[in-house]
Motif scaffolding. Sequence first.
Motif, PDB file in Angstrom:
ATOM      1  N   LEU A 105      12.798  -1.837   6.757  1.00 28.29           N
ATOM      2  CA  LEU A 105      11.766  -2.875   6.819  1.00 28.29           C
ATOM      3  C   LEU A 105      12.035  -4.023   5.864  1.00 28.29           C
ATOM      4  O   LEU A 105      11.715  -5.174   6.159  1.00 28.29           O
ATOM      5  CB  LEU A 105      10.392  -2.271   6.505  1.00 28.29           C
ATOM      6  N   PRO A 180      -1.927  -3.250   0.050  1.00 26.61           N
ATOM      7  CA  PRO A 180      -1.417  -2.386   1.129  1.00 26.61           C
ATOM      8  C   PRO A 180      -1.424  -3.080   2.482  1.00 26.61           C
ATOM      9  O   PRO A 180      -0.557  -2.824   3.311  1.00 26.61           O
ATOM     10  CB  PRO A 180      -2.397  -1.213   1.119  1.00 26.61           C
ATOM     11  N   SER A 181      -2.381  -3.946   2.709  1.00 25.04           N
ATOM     12  CA  SER A 181      -2.467  -4.532   4.039  1.00 25.04           C
ATOM     13  C   SER A 181      -1.887  -5.933   4.094  1.00 25.04           C
ATOM     14  O   SER A 181      -2.002  -6.602   5.108  1.00 25.04           O
ATOM     15  CB  SER A 181      -3.930  -4.551   4.488  1.00 25.04           C
ATOM     16  N   VAL A 184       4.506  -5.780   5.270  1.00 26.12           N
ATOM     17  CA  VAL A 184       5.304  -4.567   5.099  1.00 26.12           C
ATOM     18  C   VAL A 184       5.681  -4.311   3.661  1.00 26.12           C
ATOM     19  O   VAL A 184       5.767  -3.170   3.238  1.00 26.12           O
ATOM     20  CB  VAL A 184       6.624  -4.582   5.900  1.00 26.12           C
ATOM     21  N   ALA A 187       2.987  -2.518   2.061  1.00 22.18           N
ATOM     22  CA  ALA A 187       2.872  -1.181   2.643  1.00 22.18           C
ATOM     23  C   ALA A 187       3.936  -0.263   2.060  1.00 22.18           C
ATOM     24  O   ALA A 187       3.648   0.859   1.623  1.00 22.18           O
ATOM     25  CB  ALA A 187       3.004  -1.274   4.157  1.00 22.18           C
TER      26      ALA A 187
ATOM     27  N   PRO B 339       2.654   0.781  18.699  1.00 21.26           N
ATOM     28  CA  PRO B 339       1.313   0.390  18.275  1.00 21.26           C
ATOM     29  C   PRO B 339       0.184   1.077  19.034  1.00 21.26           C
ATOM     30  O   PRO B 339      -0.955   0.983  18.593  1.00 21.26           O
ATOM     31  CB  PRO B 339       1.267  -1.108  18.581  1.00 21.26           C
ATOM     32  N   ARG B 343      -4.024   2.186  17.788  1.00 17.27           N
ATOM     33  CA  ARG B 343      -5.261   1.664  18.376  1.00 17.27           C
ATOM     34  C   ARG B 343      -6.133   2.746  18.969  1.00 17.27           C
ATOM     35  O   ARG B 343      -7.265   2.484  19.349  1.00 17.27           O
ATOM     36  CB  ARG B 343      -4.922   0.724  19.539  1.00 17.27           C
ATOM     37  N   GLN B 412       2.229  10.376   9.051  1.00 22.58           N
ATOM     38  CA  GLN B 412       1.497   9.942   7.865  1.00 22.58           C
ATOM     39  C   GLN B 412       1.476   8.424   7.780  1.00 22.58           C
ATOM     40  O   GLN B 412       0.453   7.812   7.462  1.00 22.58           O
ATOM     41  CB  GLN B 412       2.173  10.541   6.642  1.00 22.58           C
ATOM     42  N   LEU B 413       2.603   7.803   8.090  1.00 22.26           N
ATOM     43  CA  LEU B 413       2.651   6.339   8.010  1.00 22.26           C
ATOM     44  C   LEU B 413       1.680   5.721   9.009  1.00 22.26           C
ATOM     45  O   LEU B 413       0.991   4.747   8.697  1.00 22.26           O
ATOM     46  CB  LEU B 413       4.077   5.833   8.253  1.00 22.26           C
ATOM     47  N   PHE B 416      -1.848   6.011   7.709  1.00 21.36           N
ATOM     48  CA  PHE B 416      -2.186   5.025   6.685  1.00 21.36           C
ATOM     49  C   PHE B 416      -2.236   3.618   7.261  1.00 21.36           C
ATOM     50  O   PHE B 416      -3.000   2.782   6.783  1.00 21.36           O
ATOM     51  CB  PHE B 416      -1.207   5.117   5.513  1.00 21.36           C
ATOM     52  N   LEU B 420      -5.573   1.961   6.058  1.00 24.22           N
ATOM     53  CA  LEU B 420      -5.534   0.909   5.051  1.00 24.22           C
ATOM     54  C   LEU B 420      -4.906  -0.368   5.559  1.00 24.22           C
ATOM     55  O   LEU B 420      -4.631  -1.281   4.786  1.00 24.22           O
ATOM     56  CB  LEU B 420      -4.739   1.393   3.819  1.00 24.22           C
ATOM     57  N   GLY B 421      -4.596  -0.419   6.855  1.00 24.85           N
ATOM     58  CA  GLY B 421      -3.978  -1.630   7.381  1.00 24.85           C
ATOM     59  C   GLY B 421      -2.555  -1.830   6.906  1.00 24.85           C
ATOM     60  O   GLY B 421      -2.054  -2.951   6.896  1.00 24.85           O
ATOM     61  N   MET B 422      -1.897  -0.756   6.472  1.00 18.94           N
ATOM     62  CA  MET B 422      -0.503  -0.909   6.056  1.00 18.94           C
ATOM     63  C   MET B 422       0.348  -1.200   7.291  1.00 18.94           C
ATOM     64  O   MET B 422       0.213  -0.551   8.303  1.00 18.94           O
ATOM     65  CB  MET B 422      -0.028   0.367   5.358  1.00 18.94           C
ATOM     66  N   GLY B 423       1.249  -2.184   7.160  1.00 19.41           N
ATOM     67  CA  GLY B 423       1.837  -2.717   8.391  1.00 19.41           C
ATOM     68  C   GLY B 423       3.165  -2.131   8.834  1.00 19.41           C
ATOM     69  O   GLY B 423       3.959  -2.830   9.441  1.00 19.41           O
ATOM     70  N   PHE B 424       3.410  -0.840   8.564  1.00 14.36           N
ATOM     71  CA  PHE B 424       4.745  -0.309   8.850  1.00 14.36           C
ATOM     72  C   PHE B 424       5.227  -0.608  10.265  1.00 14.36           C
ATOM     73  O   PHE B 424       6.363  -0.988  10.481  1.00 14.36           O
ATOM     74  CB  PHE B 424       4.763   1.207   8.651  1.00 14.36           C
ATOM     75  N   LYS B 429       2.658  -7.855  10.973  1.00 20.08           N
ATOM     76  CA  LYS B 429       2.828  -7.818   9.522  1.00 20.08           C
ATOM     77  C   LYS B 429       4.273  -7.620   9.130  1.00 20.08           C
ATOM     78  O   LYS B 429       4.580  -7.243   8.002  1.00 20.08           O
ATOM     79  CB  LYS B 429       1.984  -6.681   8.942  1.00 20.08           C
ATOM     80  N   GLY B 431       6.213  -5.379  10.550  1.00 19.53           N
ATOM     81  CA  GLY B 431       6.618  -3.990  10.779  1.00 19.53           C
ATOM     82  C   GLY B 431       7.494  -3.845  12.013  1.00 19.53           C
ATOM     83  O   GLY B 431       7.724  -4.796  12.750  1.00 19.53           O
TER      84      GLY B 431
END
Lengths: 255, 743, 334
Positions: A105, A180-181, A184, A187, B339, B343, B412-413, B416, B420-424, B429, B431
């Motif tokens: 990433l 976190p948001s 990437v 994250a 994605p 959702r 897990q990713l 999260f 938490l809106g983490m953009g992996f 984002k 990702g």
Amino acid sequence: MSHTQDKSSAFSQGVLVFVYLAVLTLLEYFVAVTFNAVSILVVVAVIKAALVMYYYMHIYKLNEDSGDDQHSDAYKTGTNRIGLWLFLLSDAFVFAGLMTARINLLGLTRPHLNQLLGLAVTAVLLISSFFMNRGETAMAHGDKKGFFINTLITFVLGLGFLFGVVAVEWPLAAAEGLTPSSGVAGAVFYMMTGMHAFHVFTGLLFMLVVLNNARKGVYSAEKHWGVEAAAVYWHFIDLVWIFFYPALYLIGKLL
Amino acid sequence: MKNSSPARGWLFFAVGLVAAYAAGVGLVYAVSGSLTYVHLVPILLATVVSATTLSWGASGFSPLTKGFLGLTLGGLAGYGLGLVIDLLVQGSLDWVTPVASLFSLLIGFTAFFLGVAGLNAVSKGLIWQIIGTLLGAIFISVIRVAMGLAWSGPFLFTEPAWVLGGFMGVLFFLAGSGSVSDWFKWARGIDTPEHHEESHTGWEKYLSISLDHKVIGIQYTITALFLISVGGLFALIFRTELAASQLQFLTNDIKLFGQSGPQLYNTFMSLHGMIMIISILLGIAGMMNYAVPLLLGAQDMAFPRLNAFSFWISVPASVLMLMSLILGGFDTGWTGYPPLSARAPVGMQMFFLGVFTAGWSSILGALNTIVTVLRMRAKGMTAFRMPIFVWAAVATSIIALTATQLIGLAFQLVMFQRLLGMGFFDPAKGGNPVLFQHLFWFYSHPAVYVFILPGLGIISELLPVFARKPLFGYRWIAMSSMAIALVGFLVWAHHMFTSGMNEYLRVPFMYSTLLVAIPTGVKFFSWVATLWKGKIWAPTPMLFVLGGVVVFLLGGLTGPPNATVSTDLHLHDTYFIVGHFHDTIFGGFVFPFFAALYYWFPKATGRRMSETLGKIHFWLMTPSFFILTFGMMRIGLLGMRRRIVDYDPALNFDATHLVLTISGYLIAISVLVFIYNFFNSIKNGEKAEGNVWNSRSPEWQVPSPMPTHNYDQPFEVVGEPYDYGLPGSKYVEFITPVKSGQK
Amino acid sequence: MGHFLVVGILVIVMAVFTYIGLDAAGLMPLQASAQAVSIDWLWNWQLIAISFLFSLIVVPMVYSLIVFRRRKGETGDGEHIEGNTPLEIAWTVIPLFIVLALAYMGAYSLGETRRVDPNALVIEVKARQFAWTFEYPEYGIVSNELHIPVNKQVLLKMESADVIHSFWVPEFRVKQDVVPGRVTEYRITPTLIGSYKVRCAELCGSSHAYMESPVIVDSNTDYTAWISTQEKIAAEAAKTPEGQGERLTVRNGCIGCHSLDGSRMTGPTWFNLYGSQVKLEDGRTVTADDAFIAESILDPKATEVEGFAPTVMPPYPLTDAEIANIIAYLKTLK
Ligand code: HEA
Ligand code: HEA
Ligand code: CUA
Ligand SMILES: [Cu+2]
């Protein structure tokens, strides 16, 4: 250096290894701030990891002959050792997966973080490993008081690391817009440090258990598997950080 | 008529069925004012009530009857409680609300075990799981309220609340059931005895925490059979929908567990996949737990407490999987690609959490197996004198120990990312959705070898016994398991040929994938050579072994067309793939699993399973299964996509799909025959205490059932394991001879 | 030796019959593209390999079961044969060569399907839950049907607006995922005039099964004719608000979920929608006026139409003018 030593030479071996590790860490830091050389960082990290695995985690003990009597304590400790190392192997895959995600990433970029703080927490964790080693060595030589003091120092340093990352570095980074948001980079940063911090936390719990049991006199020079396990686990956490630190703070251009 | 008898049972069954159904219809009419005969409430009510009356009539007020009574009453109570909560929170009554269904499931389930055996490990664990779930959820909700956020969502609580709740539920289950109490004692510096004396004898010990690997092996096996039934039931439900084109009963208008018909199809289909996979993991863990220490001459696994823990953690995992069905389900398939999975409804999170938890069961079980094999072998048992199944167990465990972490991490990713809106994996984002697929398949491809290696080990283990000939090329077979396991780590991207990953990766992955055919081929050729010039006899276990070989061959041979990129461009995500993997899974796991059950049943119980029913099982299941997968592959090639609730009538697949559905039902009937045979034989089977199959392996040299402490006299390995046909040869010798046991 | 001879002959006979049987079963759909040729060629070799290898294992197995079975009253064991190293090496090395050959053929036929024509016709594909939209940048055409001329390479540049989809026309064989956040490419040279369907092959949600659109391979004249009609339609549409509205619903893929003829799809039909009474999930009834429709487009979660999942339709941040045009278009659907 051979493995069967008296207490003082074991201690001085610990010091020597620590000096190597400290020098290498500083080297790493200066490489990163002066010129951008990923290959050097990788080599340094691998050397550090090897040092920790051999001298602190005593990987060679896996090879030790523990006799034929499956009911003896020595044999059981040998069995436990294999179990623990297999567990660490398994756990290493989580961290390797996180590394893969990070490389995929972020590539050769890194988030904007507080360099000095990073170096500081890294140093704290490294020093804690040094004391952990001392504590374990003390116990192996029947020095319960030495064990207690050194392990207590380790515990405090570990707590310091956890505090440094979670209570100082996180808010600092968030204040700079790395949440976190936010993307990437955020994250990846929070997930890697978070997973590591979770392991630190469990390592600290483990240490508390061992300290408490030591207080009750459960361990002796001959029989202290709990202490050994806690120590090896703690060094493993340090080992992971040896890779995470350059991956998060040092590698590549700033984003 | 006696006070209880089968005939009486069926009579009661009929009465209960009719009465409960009528009551259910009446209830629905009273509340909604419309007279609907096909409604979930009467159907479920009739099912549980008739099961209760059947058991009551047949066996009086037995533990099972009490269990079913608990299920009925608990289910109703939970449903009522859910409705009340809904009324308080939403202010309206919804008869198919997820909340009521959830409470009904959880409380009914718990009450079942309470009824069967009172406060035992399962029921205590489940009670604590419910408490933990609620506590976790309420905890987050309170925090949210304090932060000024909404606390309630479409499924009572918000998603973060359910996630923490689900997680706490697992921890509470473990603590409440007592599976970690020894560790807590150790942590406080209290020593515990090596082995506890069994607090229960008889069947109750299977519902309590036991450290005996044989008990744990059977616990695993029963749980696996239960999950196969649940997963199979889901398959039957969605296969019924597929029997004809257009939507039959999973229509857009129905609304169940917060889902419309097509969404429900997707949930059933996805859960079918994952529940079946978990059942495989538990099934192989069962076989390995039961057989490996016996084959090695060990008293137990290396870490008995860890072993119990590995089993018990799979129980809350199963509960989480079922919760995901009810909490809105999810529509991503078992692969959970983002994605889409980012959702999906809350059910997705429960699914992730469930798989994550089950993954730990698999990892820790694998660790235990490897250490056991390394450290607990009998005297003289060198690497190449171990029974071949042990090799397979080690190969499987290497994969499960390491790769499993990656599916856990991938899930897990996503969890999260949702929380938490983490953009992996969110392109907006920065990702990368394809990264997930790499992480996921890094486990899930090797996992397919986890499924089959023990099965192939069973085949290799049993063939010599029934061919009365040495295993041909023992070392080659042992090494081929390792080769499959290791090469299996390098092939994952063959699931992603069309995914848009880097183009140049496709060809190397094609080569590595095809390489797996070679060690697999070595096994097949060696099996054929083992049969050649043997003195073959074919009781039920051998039938399943042979069936497994042929079915797995078909599955294996349909692998290379998927592995060559250009043909896969056509085959990917069609029913051809579905056919391929049902073949490999049935051949590599289901058939050998049944073989192992028939084979070791006398060892575990001292009785035989009925040979006639076994043959009926085999001859019903095998042809139906061939038809099922041939049909799948044919329509797949012709354009039938996977994971669709409905297909274009213009494709003319209706007739084939109908046949497929019928075959699915026939397989299910054969499995029911098996289940009946299994439980009936425990009590009424023909006694068999000696060396039933005239086998050379150590566990058959002592009388059945196996005593709690495996071998009273330890044995020493003095020869090769499979020297059938070599007069005077011996595999093991007891250090002081045992009397019973023939030959 | 006798056993081997019999088994050898049986293997060959069975392999031949298996292959003939499979071949006759008609396992592939119509072959409508140049790429399909090399794929089908490889598939045919796969069938040959499968037939042979299947027979190679199953025939000796069944033969052993029959010939070497334990007869009534027999007790002893079979022959004590432990293994045979040359044989093991043989059945390791020979499959190795087969596998290498297959992989080589696979790479070759992959290369054939990837052959690039620099003059390929470029079409932009947009995939979204649950509709395909095709844009012809050269002509400014937007359509929900894909029209392509026969015997000319087409390059589809595909993008997804939401989740992963997959572009698959079984008659063309090739399949390619459409991934959000990147553009994936799909090259095809249709060779057979006819009408096919693109079928989304990656699970993308509740209506994944229905994410199909017509794909029509035209003769060159038909193709040019279609292009010019479409251009005319586009030009006509630009003149009126309802025309522009209609174009907007095509471009945004609305008709993937809303039917124009009253039939039920993922979303409520648009037929007779404007001005009608819409029943909501919470029991209220509202009139489908301008405000309601605007809200339904901008924030579909705000109102829950009875019997439909509110989370399915994504919010469309359209401008007021665009929404007005769409409303104008909706009014015409009576
Ligand atoms: C038990 C599980 C199992 C096993 C053992 C296998 C075995 C193999 N699988 Fe399968 N596979 C699955 C379970 C399994 N698979 C599942 C579940 C999926 C779908 C996942 C999903 O998307 O949901 C899948 C999907 C899948 C794909 C992806 C398809 C797609 O989605 O596009 C591919 C592609 O390469 C593949 C290939 C193979 C190959 C080459 C083997 C090989 O290991 C087979 C080797 C065996 C033989 C070849 C037969 C015996 C050998 C001989 C007789 C020797 C001579 C042979 C030759 C010279 C060829 N499989
Ligand atoms: C162990 C693995 C396993 C097993 C045994 C099965 C068994 C069956 N499978 Fe499954 N299947 C998968 C693993 C498995 N499957 C996987 C991984 C997928 C992919 C999912 C995805 O795409 O994400 C899949 C997908 C899948 C599909 C494709 C769905 C789609 O793409 O839309 C289909 C379609 O026909 C199908 C059918 C069947 C049938 C008819 C059976 C039959 O054999 C079932 C027979 C029935 C039983 C074995 C149960 C018998 C018992 C009872 C009826 C008693 C019930 C009683 C109680 C509950 C107490 N399966
Ligand atoms: Cu789009 Cu499936
Ligand atoms: Cu695979």
